[in-house]
Every structure is written in structure tokens, then in C-alpha cells.
Design a protein around this motif. Sequence first.
Motif, PDB file in Angstrom:
ATOM      1  N   PHE A  81       0.824  -1.200   0.000  1.00 28.34           N
ATOM      2  CA  PHE A  81       0.000   0.000   0.000  1.00 28.34           C
ATOM      3  C   PHE A  81       0.864   1.258   0.000  1.00 28.34           C
ATOM      4  O   PHE A  81       0.676   2.172  -0.815  1.00 28.34           O
ATOM      5  CB  PHE A  81      -0.942  -0.027   1.213  1.00 28.34           C
ATOM      6  N   LEU A 101      -5.656   1.587  -1.651  1.00 25.15           N
ATOM      7  CA  LEU A 101      -5.965   0.699  -0.539  1.00 25.15           C
ATOM      8  C   LEU A 101      -6.700  -0.547  -1.027  1.00 25.15           C
ATOM      9  O   LEU A 101      -6.338  -1.669  -0.674  1.00 25.15           O
ATOM     10  CB  LEU A 101      -6.825   1.464   0.480  1.00 25.15           C
ATOM     11  N   SER A 104      -4.322  -2.754  -3.180  1.00 27.21           N
ATOM     12  CA  SER A 104      -3.314  -3.420  -2.341  1.00 27.21           C
ATOM     13  C   SER A 104      -3.924  -4.535  -1.521  1.00 27.21           C
ATOM     14  O   SER A 104      -3.257  -5.527  -1.224  1.00 27.21           O
ATOM     15  CB  SER A 104      -2.647  -2.405  -1.401  1.00 27.21           C
TER      16      SER A 104
END
Length: 151
Positions: A81, A101, A104
Motif C-alpha cells: 500500500f 488501498l 493493495s
Amino acid sequence: MAQIQPAGAHVEEVEWSTALLDCFEDSATCCYGFWCGPCLSCTVSGRMKECYCLPLCDYCNPAVGIGCCLGAPPCIPPAAFGLRVALRHKYKIKGSILNDLCVSWCCPMCSWCQMHRELKKRNTTPNVINIQNVVHMQPGPMMNQSTGVMY
């Protein structure tokens, strides 16, 4: 020398050079990520001038590591991230922290492959070939003064 942007100046953002699932754009990167994901992520980290071992935190954390290898991990891998956000900001790539986010967390290996492809395309340097004309000169034939024979 750093350039200072005036307040309110708009910096033009660009798209990723390849989409998240564009594995066939660079099959070598895809194979590298498939066969040795931790090695690929360490390569990305090193190319971003970060510690090569930083992504190993994602793989060594039991809550993240198994999920990174098998699919979506139970929690967000911090190195994947963080490096994704850093790469996007460095190259002014369109996106949001929420998107980073989600990518990831849902597909960390696809994210690492996309980051690797991006770095490969942006860090390519032209090959400069320096060709010099080299002339080898040998002395001409010499004549023996006493006999008049050239040798």
C-alpha cells in the motif's frame, strides 16, 4: 534543483502506463511475480530507492503473508500500500488513496506487477553507443642504406 509550484497551480496527472491486469503487456514481469512474488516486490522497493527488504514485512506478517500468496490477505499489506501511494505521487499518476488501498488489499501481486511495469517503462534509459574511428598506422617499408634492399 527543485521546482516550486505556485499556490493553486494544477499539476497534470497521467494514467498508469498499463492497467492493473495487463499481465500480457510484459509477460516477463508477470512470470517473475507468479514464480517469485517476494523477489518482485523487493525489486520494486529497491528501484524506488527504498530498503529492498521492506516488502518482506508483508510476507513475514502471518496475518498478511499467506493471503498475499493465495489471494486477498485478511488485512492491508502495509508495504504494498505505502509503495503504491509513493509511486503514484512520485510520477503524478491519477488515482486516490482509497483506490490504492483497495488494490493493495484485493490483489497485492497484481499491484506489485503493475508497479514493476511502471518503473520499467519510466526508468528506461537510452543506450548510448560511442563509436570511435581507430586508425592503426604502421611504419612504411625501410630501405637498407648499404644494400639498397627494402625490408
